[in-house]
Design a protein around this motif. Structure first.
Motif, PDB file in Angstrom:
ATOM      1  N   SER A   1      -0.710   8.873   3.098  1.00  0.00           N
ATOM      2  CA  SER A   1      -2.066   8.989   3.638  1.00  0.00           C
ATOM      3  C   SER A   1      -2.810   7.665   3.534  1.00  0.00           C
ATOM      4  O   SER A   1      -3.607   7.311   4.418  1.00  0.00           O
ATOM      5  N   ASN A   2      -2.527   6.894   2.477  1.00  0.00           N
ATOM      6  CA  ASN A   2      -3.162   5.585   2.322  1.00  0.00           C
ATOM      7  C   ASN A   2      -2.692   4.615   3.398  1.00  0.00           C
ATOM      8  O   ASN A   2      -3.480   3.837   3.941  1.00  0.00           O
TER       9      ASN A   2
ATOM     10  N   GLY B   1      -5.108   2.797  10.460  1.00  0.00           N
ATOM     11  CA  GLY B   1      -6.168   3.343  11.304  1.00  0.00           C
ATOM     12  C   GLY B   1      -7.385   2.440  11.312  1.00  0.00           C
ATOM     13  O   GLY B   1      -7.995   2.187  12.358  1.00  0.00           O
ATOM     14  N   LYS B   2      -7.724   1.927  10.138  1.00  0.00           N
ATOM     15  CA  LYS B   2      -8.865   1.013  10.041  1.00  0.00           C
ATOM     16  C   LYS B   2      -8.555  -0.309  10.722  1.00  0.00           C
ATOM     17  O   LYS B   2      -9.402  -0.884  11.421  1.00  0.00           O
TER      18      LYS B   2
ATOM     19  N   ILE C   1      -1.661   5.405   6.414  1.00  0.00           N
ATOM     20  CA  ILE C   1      -2.236   5.812   7.699  1.00  0.00           C
ATOM     21  C   ILE C   1      -3.695   5.384   7.793  1.00  0.00           C
ATOM     22  O   ILE C   1      -4.153   4.895   8.836  1.00  0.00           O
ATOM     23  N   LYS C   2      -4.449   5.539   6.702  1.00  0.00           N
ATOM     24  CA  LYS C   2      -5.850   5.112   6.696  1.00  0.00           C
ATOM     25  C   LYS C   2      -5.955   3.596   6.856  1.00  0.00           C
ATOM     26  O   LYS C   2      -6.840   3.096   7.560  1.00  0.00           O
ATOM     27  N   LEU C   3      -5.047   2.862   6.207  1.00  0.00           N
ATOM     28  CA  LEU C   3      -5.055   1.397   6.296  1.00  0.00           C
ATOM     29  C   LEU C   3      -4.859   0.943   7.741  1.00  0.00           C
ATOM     30  O   LEU C   3      -5.633   0.120   8.256  1.00  0.00           O
TER      31      LEU C   3
ATOM     32  N   HIS D   1       0.805  -1.222   0.000  1.00  0.00           N
ATOM     33  CA  HIS D   1       0.000   0.000   0.000  1.00  0.00           C
ATOM     34  C   HIS D   1       0.838   1.272   0.000  1.00  0.00           C
ATOM     35  O   HIS D   1       0.298   2.361  -0.220  1.00  0.00           O
TER      36      HIS D   1
ATOM     37  N   SER E   1      -7.608   6.504  15.657  1.00  0.00           N
ATOM     38  CA  SER E   1      -7.263   7.766  15.001  1.00  0.00           C
ATOM     39  C   SER E   1      -5.747   7.864  14.969  1.00  0.00           C
ATOM     40  O   SER E   1      -5.091   7.701  16.008  1.00  0.00           O
TER      41      SER E   1
ATOM     42  N   SER F   1      -5.810  10.175   9.844  1.00  0.00           N
ATOM     43  CA  SER F   1      -7.022   9.380   9.652  1.00  0.00           C
ATOM     44  C   SER F   1      -7.672   9.292  11.021  1.00  0.00           C
ATOM     45  O   SER F   1      -7.149   8.646  11.933  1.00  0.00           O
ATOM     46  N   THR F   2      -8.788   9.990  11.204  1.00  0.00           N
ATOM     47  CA  THR F   2      -9.378  10.089  12.536  1.00  0.00           C
ATOM     48  C   THR F   2     -10.763   9.464  12.591  1.00  0.00           C
ATOM     49  O   THR F   2     -11.500   9.456  11.600  1.00  0.00           O
TER      50      THR F   2
ATOM     51  N   SER G   1      -0.514  14.400   7.880  1.00  0.00           N
ATOM     52  CA  SER G   1      -1.560  13.524   7.359  1.00  0.00           C
ATOM     53  C   SER G   1      -2.256  12.871   8.544  1.00  0.00           C
ATOM     54  O   SER G   1      -1.657  12.684   9.607  1.00  0.00           O
TER      55      SER G   1
END
Length: 561
Positions: free
Chosen positions: A153-154, A160-161, A156-158, A147, A166, A180-181, A178
């Motif tokens: 940012s991708n 985070g999920k 961090i979102k990965l 990823h 957050s 992901s909250t 960047s």
């Protein structure tokens, strides 16, 4: 090994050694597995190029590329038969406090250059736990590697999920790069970040209660509301270039490893230039600190930094410098939050208890676009007073105007030129500023500190008359001159009848003995009034005139004739 992945009809070829677990943190691994060490000597916490787990055998050599699991008896035999290489990692199972007391001290010397951990966990359980951990770590690395092609940012979102957390990537000034909250995240750290877009070291270290966290591999804390918080520095080419913060509603078994590994991968992405990230994000707070430092900063470099601010400034800049008379139980965060509503498109920060807002415009005469009434209510609520500096397009001028405003604020509290307004342009106090600066050197130049010698003699005469008869001729003259000698405006401002104003103006002209139509004379009279007002209110000193009794008799004699 080459792996073929097909995702969304796109083909990816990834070449990597799946047997290598790069940058495995031994301390985080032991904590994640909840392994209680009876004895621990960790000389090399970060393990690189670990290929897997072996059961130790007395007949086989030991390699630093594997983690060895054994019991105490086999460990002793192996050490006698084979030298243990530097940076090797050995975990002894089925070990208790009694064994520790009777253990060979030479085999468990803290000066040894390898990692040795002894735990009471059984050998088979320990072997299976470590294997599962390494498989999970390998899958995490593979996922992050895959990823990372989509950017930071991708990643961090990965994670985070995956962590149900957050996650915020910050620069060295704790400004967001960047994030992901989660909407459900209501921790104090998250709320503060949502309100201002940044944290500061005091907030972070105050929450984790340890300043060493700014350098520690990873720090975790459980808050009062049962939220888990993780904090870790991000290294780029071995240097700390930013920080990673995560808050989560629960702690999964491998959360620390996931968070730590994310930080490592982010650092690698930035170092390899996969994504053009300005990690040294410019902070307005750091700019103000440098701009206002005692030593003159590199003003050209400061000019470039201002252009890199997250809220882009326009060419001409003013500083709104606000001071609060006393603490009323408020916090800087609450004040900033309200100030953001008044100045939503401007940079602001607290510096030495002063609220600094930088407002900008396209020309040197740009209009002040904030809502003055709202700002006045804000200042009244927090018992504050503000000076708005002159505009400048250069940091050299901005630095000068900051110190001018700071100095003028002290005068504004005492002089209070307009009781209805708590915010004033510096120009309103400019003359007072000049007088105050000059007053500090008058005794050196004139050999006297008596302000009376700088005043026009006509103002001295009027001031003597006011004291002798308890009148207000000086105030009438000052108001009259400021209103361009308009009788109607002067009467209205002083709440006097027109005829009374005319009578007093005639008396003033008699005492001065000169024609008020002379523009230069009017300037001297206004300046003299400001001079006396400054010393009476600004310096809280009474201006000493000559003998009032003789003056009073002189005025009486003139009146009789």
């Amino acid at each position: 090994m080459v792996i073929l992945y097909i995702i969304s009809d796109r083909i990816y070829l990834i070449s990597m050694n799946l047997g290598v677990f790069a940058l495995l943190n031994l301390g985080i691994m032991m904590h994640s597995l909840n392994i209680r060490p009876v004895y621990s000597h960790i000389r090399h916490e970060v393990l690189s190029d670990i290929e897997g787990i072996f059961l130790m055998s007395p007949d086989e050599g030991i390699s630093a590329e594997y983690i060895y699991i054994t019991n105490y008896q086999v460990f002793c035999e192996s050490v006698r038969n084979n030298p243990i290489p530097d940076k090797a990692t050995i975990v002894i199972a089925d070990f208790d406090d009694e064994l520790l007391q009777n253990a060979d001290k030479s085999l468990m010397d803290d000066k040894l250059d390898y990692n040795l951990i002894a735990t009471d966990t059984s050998l088979y359980k320990l072997h299976n736990m470590l294997n599962r951990y390494l498989i999970s770590h390998k899958n995490l690395l593979l996922n992050l590697h895959l990823h990372s092609e989509y950017g930071i940012s991708n990643l961090i979102k990965l994670i985070g999920k995956q962590m149900n957390a957050s996650i915020i990537l910050m620069d060295l000034n704790f400004h967001c790069i960047s994030a992901s909250t989660l909407v459900s995240d209501d921790t104090p750290l998250k709320r503060n970040f949502d309100d201002h877009g940044y944290l500061n070291s005091k907030i972070v270290t105050g929450y984790f209660l340890d300043e060493q966290i700014l350098k520690a591999p990873i720090t975790a804390k459980v808050s009062d509301d049962n939220m888990f918080a993780y904090f870790s520095p991000v290294h780029v080419n071995s240097e700390i270039e930013g920080y990673l913060l995560a808050t989560s509603v629960n702690e999964e078994p491998y959360s620390r490893d996931t968070f730590y590994t994310l930080g490592v991968q982010l650092g690698n992405c930035i170092a390899s230039k996969k994504e053009n990230i300005n990690f040294k994000h410019v902070s307005f707070n750091s700019i103000i600190q440098d701009l206002t430092s005692e030593e003159t900063p590199d003003l050209d470099a400061l000019q470039l930094r201002i252009k890199q601010l997250k809220i882009k400034p326009k060419p001409y800049m003013r500083l709104v410098v606000t001071e609060f008379a006393r603490r009323l139980g408020y916090t800087e965060d609450s004040v900033l939050k309200e100030a953001h509503r008044i100045f939503p498109n401007d940079n602001m920060t607290f510096h030495d208890h002063y609220l600094i807002v930088m407002i900008t415009g396209d020309t040197s005469v740009f209009p002040l676009k904030y809502v003055k009434d709202a700002f006045e209510l804000f200042l009244k609520k927090y018992d504050g007073r503000a000076i708005i500096s002159r505009p400048s397009s250069r940091t050299r001028g901005l630095r000068v105007f900051y110190f001018q405003s700071l100095h003028t604020l002290k005068l504004a509290w005492r002089l209070n030129t307009d009781p209805e307004s708590r915010s004033e342009l510096f120009s309103r106090y400019c003359v007072y500023h000049v007088i105050d600066v000059c007053s500090q050197y008058i005794s050196e130049v004139d050999k006297s500190s008596d302000i009376i010698y700088l005043c026009h003699p006509g103002i001295v005469e009027i001031s003597r008359y006011d004291r002798a008869y308890n009148s207000n001729l000086r105030q009438v003259l000052f108001t009259y001159l400021l209103n361009d000698r308009n009788i109607a405006k002067t009467s209205k401002e002083l709440f006097m009848h027109r005829n009374t104003t005319i009578y007093k103006i005639n008396k003033i002209e008699e005492l001065i003995g000169e024609d008020l139509s002379d523009g230069y004379l009017r300037f001297q009279l206004i300046f003299s009034c400001l001079l006396i007002r400054f010393f009476e209110l600004g310096q809280e000193k009474e201006v000493q005139f000559t003998s009032y009794e003789r003056t009073r008799n002189k005025f009486k004699d003139k009146t009789m004739t």
